[in-house]
Scaffold this motif. Structure first.
Motif, PDB file in Angstrom:
ATOM      1  N   GLN A 287      28.893  50.218  43.228  1.00 40.32           N
ATOM      2  CA  GLN A 287      28.075  49.361  42.374  1.00 40.32           C
ATOM      3  C   GLN A 287      28.972  48.515  41.486  1.00 40.32           C
ATOM      4  OE1 GLN A 287      24.488  50.935  40.621  1.00 40.32           O
ATOM      5  NE2 GLN A 287      24.833  49.807  38.721  1.00 40.32           N
ATOM      6  N   ASN A 288      28.554  47.302  41.304  1.00 42.86           N
ATOM      7  CA  ASN A 288      29.247  46.415  40.387  1.00 42.86           C
ATOM      8  C   ASN A 288      28.884  46.815  38.959  1.00 42.86           C
ATOM      9  OD1 ASN A 288      30.081  44.090  38.816  1.00 42.86           O
ATOM     10  ND2 ASN A 288      30.203  42.985  40.759  1.00 42.86           N
ATOM     11  N   VAL A 289      29.893  47.008  38.144  1.00 43.28           N
ATOM     12  CA  VAL A 289      29.648  47.495  36.783  1.00 43.28           C
ATOM     13  C   VAL A 289      28.843  46.486  35.974  1.00 43.28           C
ATOM     14  CG1 VAL A 289      31.691  48.961  36.734  1.00 43.28           C
ATOM     15  CG2 VAL A 289      31.886  46.556  36.040  1.00 43.28           C
ATOM     16  N   SER A 290      28.843  45.229  36.398  1.00 45.83           N
ATOM     17  CA  SER A 290      28.056  44.234  35.667  1.00 45.83           C
ATOM     18  C   SER A 290      26.558  44.475  35.827  1.00 45.83           C
ATOM     19  CB  SER A 290      28.403  42.825  36.164  1.00 45.83           C
ATOM     20  OG  SER A 290      28.038  42.670  37.532  1.00 45.83           O
ATOM     21  N   ASN A 291      26.150  45.249  36.875  1.00 44.72           N
ATOM     22  CA  ASN A 291      24.736  45.534  37.099  1.00 44.72           C
ATOM     23  C   ASN A 291      24.252  46.771  36.348  1.00 44.72           C
ATOM     24  OD1 ASN A 291      24.284  43.340  38.826  1.00 44.72           O
ATOM     25  ND2 ASN A 291      25.038  44.488  40.609  1.00 44.72           N
ATOM     26  N   GLU A 459      39.696  54.051  45.254  1.00 46.66           N
ATOM     27  CA  GLU A 459      40.811  53.115  45.327  1.00 46.66           C
ATOM     28  C   GLU A 459      42.145  53.842  45.383  1.00 46.66           C
ATOM     29  OE1 GLU A 459      40.209  50.386  42.096  1.00 46.66           O
ATOM     30  OE2 GLU A 459      39.015  49.062  43.384  1.00 46.66           O
ATOM     31  N   ASP A 460      42.259  54.986  44.720  1.00 51.30           N
ATOM     32  CA  ASP A 460      43.473  55.803  44.840  1.00 51.30           C
ATOM     33  C   ASP A 460      43.644  56.290  46.274  1.00 51.30           C
ATOM     34  OD1 ASP A 460      44.092  55.442  42.235  1.00 51.30           O
ATOM     35  OD2 ASP A 460      43.365  57.405  41.551  1.00 51.30           O
ATOM     36  N   GLN A 461      42.546  56.648  46.913  1.00 59.67           N
ATOM     37  CA  GLN A 461      42.613  57.110  48.301  1.00 59.67           C
ATOM     38  C   GLN A 461      43.021  55.966  49.229  1.00 59.67           C
ATOM     39  OE1 GLN A 461      39.111  59.195  49.496  1.00 59.67           O
ATOM     40  NE2 GLN A 461      39.816  59.554  51.578  1.00 59.67           N
ATOM     41  N   ASN A 474      40.014  46.701  42.092  1.00 57.74           N
ATOM     42  CA  ASN A 474      38.866  45.908  41.654  1.00 57.74           C
ATOM     43  C   ASN A 474      38.191  46.664  40.516  1.00 57.74           C
ATOM     44  OD1 ASN A 474      36.529  44.445  41.290  1.00 57.74           O
ATOM     45  ND2 ASN A 474      36.173  44.137  43.467  1.00 57.74           N
ATOM     46  N   LYS A 475      38.431  46.204  39.310  1.00 56.90           N
ATOM     47  CA  LYS A 475      37.895  46.901  38.143  1.00 56.90           C
ATOM     48  C   LYS A 475      36.392  46.729  37.994  1.00 56.90           C
ATOM     49  CE  LYS A 475      38.811  43.103  34.927  1.00 56.90           C
ATOM     50  NZ  LYS A 475      39.465  42.714  33.657  1.00 56.90           N
TER      51      LYS A 475
END
Length: 554
Positions: A287-291, A459-461, A474-475
């Motif tokens: 999910q996009n954190v902006s949502n 993202e670490d994986q 991608n923050k």
């Protein structure tokens, strides 16, 4: 010889005196007749007591002392009373509890039942680029002017977010525009369902999951039956929702799968061949954190999930678990199957305390389930109390859709119905009284889950997999993972069978009679024989119902 008048009168008086002194034989015969009948009956009873196989009766025919005969009379009466009491108790048990639930003697493989249906609801209900409920509520509290579009969306979203009973209470009903409005705002499925793997085969998430209207807004479901197998034709539904187009249904809740094929390619709904995480449904969510909408979501940000049978509608307000961001959630599933023998069908539903899926007809649903029955009962109760129904409830053409002004009424109706059910108070209707009567299914499949979770950074994986390359972070995206699998290859099925069949009850009945009195079918035949055929034969042979006359009968 000449008599005088006085002599003639005197002779008449003496004659009358003689007549009065002579006994009346007719009167004597009439008074002795009942005694003779009673004596003959007594002799006939003694004859029966000498011949019968019922215990204790032969002592009544013996010429013993009164004390001995009273003793045997007490013993026989006590034995008969105990026998009648136990027979009544057996009959009551036969009437009230004729069905017993037990475990099957062998294990059932998991490929005989469907893989559970999985319904996922994003907690964020709208794209922030179109509408942000938190910002609109801030405007409302500060009494800033809102656009018409913001007002329209705010009315719809306040109902989904559970704030409709507080804000925007100016509309008692909504039009069909409500569904088009929330459909415009929803986060597209491709934006939050990233990777889907089923039975070790990667599939398109849009192919596996389909949109439905649930009590938490627009959700997405996997392995659930198409609406044509759940709803009746009178129910109004938008074609965008709950439309799976599965025409090869090969499973029913009463009969199971109709073919012997196993695995991924079998008829719908899908089933798993083996257990374990290798034969799982794996979903990577993002999910996009902006949502993220903090006003609409009270607690954890992420996705609400419900695991349920394919033939039942999801009610996420009643039961769910949450998959939060940066979490890997593992769900181990243990199936529970209840089967019912054909012999149980002969009992009334009030006695067996369950319904078969096609036994009780529902107004909105083709198949009876306790969940469908409860939802229909709530729908009818809400319609009567409020004059409209909630957006997720089944409805017919012309039924009004409740708006924010009726949000409190809908909440009160649901609370009132729950209270009535808990107090076992029947629901009032114009033509009488009736309760929801939502008994369990006689044959059903349910799922018990064991949930575990841990921290997971996607993202670490990815960086570990491609260590040679520098993968930019991608923050703005948050990832989660959900894995659902069967715990074991087989499970124990519960069976509902009859505890007492008519033959079992007859055997218990005869056993108690035999134990306490020695009574049998031949004993009954003896009683009938002595009361019918033997009397007829006695009358034919001796012109007496009680047999040949004896000298000791007065």
């Amino acid at each position: 010889m000449i008599f005088t008048v006085d002599q003639t009168v005197e002779a008449g008086n003496r004659e009358n005196e003689v007549k009065l002194k002579m006994p009346d034989n007719n009167h004597k015969c009439n008074s002795q007749k009942p005694k003779r009948i009673l004596a003959k009956t007594h002799m006939y009873f003694k004859e029966y007591c000498d011949s019968t196989t019922i215990h204790g009766f032969k002592y009544f025919a013996e010429s013993r002392s009164l004390c001995e005969r009273l003793l045997w009379l007490i013993l026989v009466l006590f034995s008969l009373s105990a026998c009648v009491y136990l027979i009544v108790q057996t009959y009551v048990k036969f009437q009230q509890s004729p069905v017993i639930v037990s475990f099957a003697t062998t294990n059932t493989p998991i490929y005989t039942i469907p893989f559970p249906a999985v319904t996922i609801c994003p907690l964020s209900k709208a794209r922030s680029s179109l509408f942000n409920f938190t910002d609109v509520m801030a405007k409302n509290q500060r009494r800033k002017k809102m656009s018409d579009k913001e007002k329209r969306y705010a009315k719809y979203m306040s109902l989904l977010c559970g704030a409709g009973h507080i804000y925007f209470k100016d509309e008692s009903t909504f039009t069909e525009d409500f569904f088009s409005g929330i459909d415009e705002l929803k986060i597209p499925q491709r934006d939050f369902m990233f990777i889907c793997i089923f039975l070790d085969s990667q599939e398109s998430c849009q192919k596996l999951f389909h949109p439905i209207i649930a009590d938490q807004g627009i959700c997405y479901t996997f392995n659930m039956l198409d609406r044509k197998y759940i709803y009746n034709e009178n129910v109004v539904l938008d074609k965008k929702y709950h439309f799976l187009n599965q025409s090869t249904l090969g499973w029913t809740v009463d009969k199971g799968y109709q073919t012997d094929r196993k695995g991924r390619d079998s008829n719908y709904p899908y089933r798993a061949l083996l257990s374990g995480a290798e034969n799982a449904l794996k979903i990577t969510l993002r999910q996009n954190v902006s949502n993220i909408d903090h006003y609409c979501v009270n607690d954890v940000q992420g996705f609400n999930v419900l695991i349920h049978p394919p033939h039942t509608l999801p009610r996420l307000k009643k039961q769910f678990f949450t998959v939060g961001f940066k979490q890997s959630v593992m769900v181990s599933v243990r199936p529970n199957e209840m089967t019912t023998s054909d012999q149980v069908l002969q009992f009334d539903s009030s006695i067996r305390k369950c319904y078969f899926s096609t036994e009780k007809k529902l107004k909105y649903f083709k198949v009876y389930t306790p969940g469908n029955c409860e939802l229909e009962c709530l729908t009818e109760y809400t319609l009567k109390r409020c004059g409209c129904v909630s957006y997720y409830m089944p409805r017919e053409e012309g039924t009004l859709l409740c708006g924010n002004a009726n949000d409190s009424c809908m909440r009160e109706a649901e609370y009132s119905l729950k209270r009535k059910q808990s107090l076992e108070v029947e629901k009032e209707e114009e033509n009488g009284h009736y309760s929801c009567d939502c008994k369990p299914l006689c044959s059903d499949v349910t799922y018990t889950t064991e949930i575990s979770g841990s921290y997971w950074d996607f993202e670490d994986q990815i960086q570990a997999w491609f260590s040679v390359f520098k993968v930019p972070r991608n923050k703005w995206l948050q990832y989660s993972k959900l894995t659902i699998f069967f715990e074991q290859d087989s499970f124990l099925t519960s069976e509902r069978n009859e505890l007492y069949s008519p033959i079992d009850f007859l055997a218990n009945f005869g056993g108690l009679l035999g134990l306490f009195t020695g009574f049998s079918l031949l004993s009954a035949a003896e009683i009938i024989y002595f009361l019918t055929l033997r009397m007829c034969c006695n009358f034919r042979l001796y012109r007496s119902l009680f047999g040949q006359e004896t000298d000791n009968i007065a």
